[in-house]
Design a protein around this motif. Structure first.
Motif: not given
Lengths: 196, 196
Positions: A116-117, A123, A127, A162, A166, A169, B170-171, B173-176
């Protein structure tokens, strides 16, 4: 040719399940980097061509092997709701932390996260397909808390989640600290202080 | 044989720098997955054997290419200290978010993070060599705030920093979600509410 005969469909479904199970087992045993299509085929008792007919890459098989896990759970996800938001979130976070501390559970998810990264489209797909139903379940619990006056009416639920998840994670992915009950509880307490 | 003659040492140092620069450039251009030792050698104007003499793997070159960046900055890292903790943290977080929103900056760090997630020993080495001095600088700023009565005396500074940075990581790395000033400010505000 009876391509779609019941027998043939059943055999295909059996092969597919065997491949996905073998993928998860092998990731846990040898890690993503050393995982090969050859090894998956051997473990699943199918030919390599069978795998390549259905999946374009190792990453794609890994993705589906994780997706299959959530299909097994079937039906709607729901968080506990005893009326005590802090207690319910601690129940969930402690369970999540324990799962990620378990090598057999975390290895395939770690492999997936590396995919995903590396791959923005995967990714996004993740989601949409896997994360969204779980996120919605979490938000339903937070909305109930909001209605009960336990969270402010204008709480940003995405940001709340988040904050809550986060740090867990990050510790898990980078192995930078223990994933235990004390950490899970600290995350819940700090997040609830941040979003009163 | 004058193995360690000044000329030879200078040439080695030039080759090393060229290899590390080429590595960072190529990661930004083609991504980690497509990065090859061949391409690094060609870009740096050295033979493949030169690279293999100094590094055991692609991951090891990538690691050193990032480490070299922090050696360039040289000397002690320090966070701004205007006396206003929230403002100072926002300055830092906004700059960090902007860096991670920049493809040329983030691509090598993303590649490195994938290595760290895959390799616990590399992750430990990274924490010790690269992250620790930066973490110490952040903690010095937080300790100053604690002494000024802006943070509680018993604030867990490690947990504070996990809360402040993990949602950003996290945002990214995962482009969220967007990595913008509004997000940076929200992280600082929420973290300061969580650790009063």
């Amino acid at each position: 040719m009876a391509v779609n005969s019941p027998d043939r469909t059943r055999r295909s479904e059996r092969s597919r399940t065997a491949i996905l199970t073998a993928t998860r087992e092998l990731i846990a045993e040898v890690g993503y980097a050393k995982l090969t299509i050859e090894a998956i085929a051997a473990r699943a008792g199918v030919g390599k061509q069978t795998i390549y007919r259905w999946w374009s890459s190792k990453g794609a098989v890994v993705f589906d092997s994780i997706l299959a896990l959530s299909e097994q759970t079937d039906g709607e996800v729901a968080l506990p709701d005893t009326g005590d938001l802090a207690a319910d979130l601690k129940t969930v976070l402690r369970a999540t932390a324990a799962e990620f501390a378990d090598p057999a559970f975390e290895a395939p998810i770690r492999a997936l996260n590396m995919e995903l990264i590396a791959d923005p489209e995967l990714a996004e797909l993740y989601r949409e397909k896997l994360e969204k139903p779980v996120t919605e379940a979490k938000k339903r619990r937070l909305r109930a808390a909001r209605e009960a006056g336990q969270l402010a009416a204008d709480t940003d639920l995405d940001l709340f989640l988040e904050f809550l998840y986060a740090p867990l994670t990050q510790r898990w992915l980078l192995r930078s600290g223990p994933l235990d009950d004390a950490f899970a509880d600290a995350l819940v307490d700090a997040t609830l202080r941040a979003f009163p």
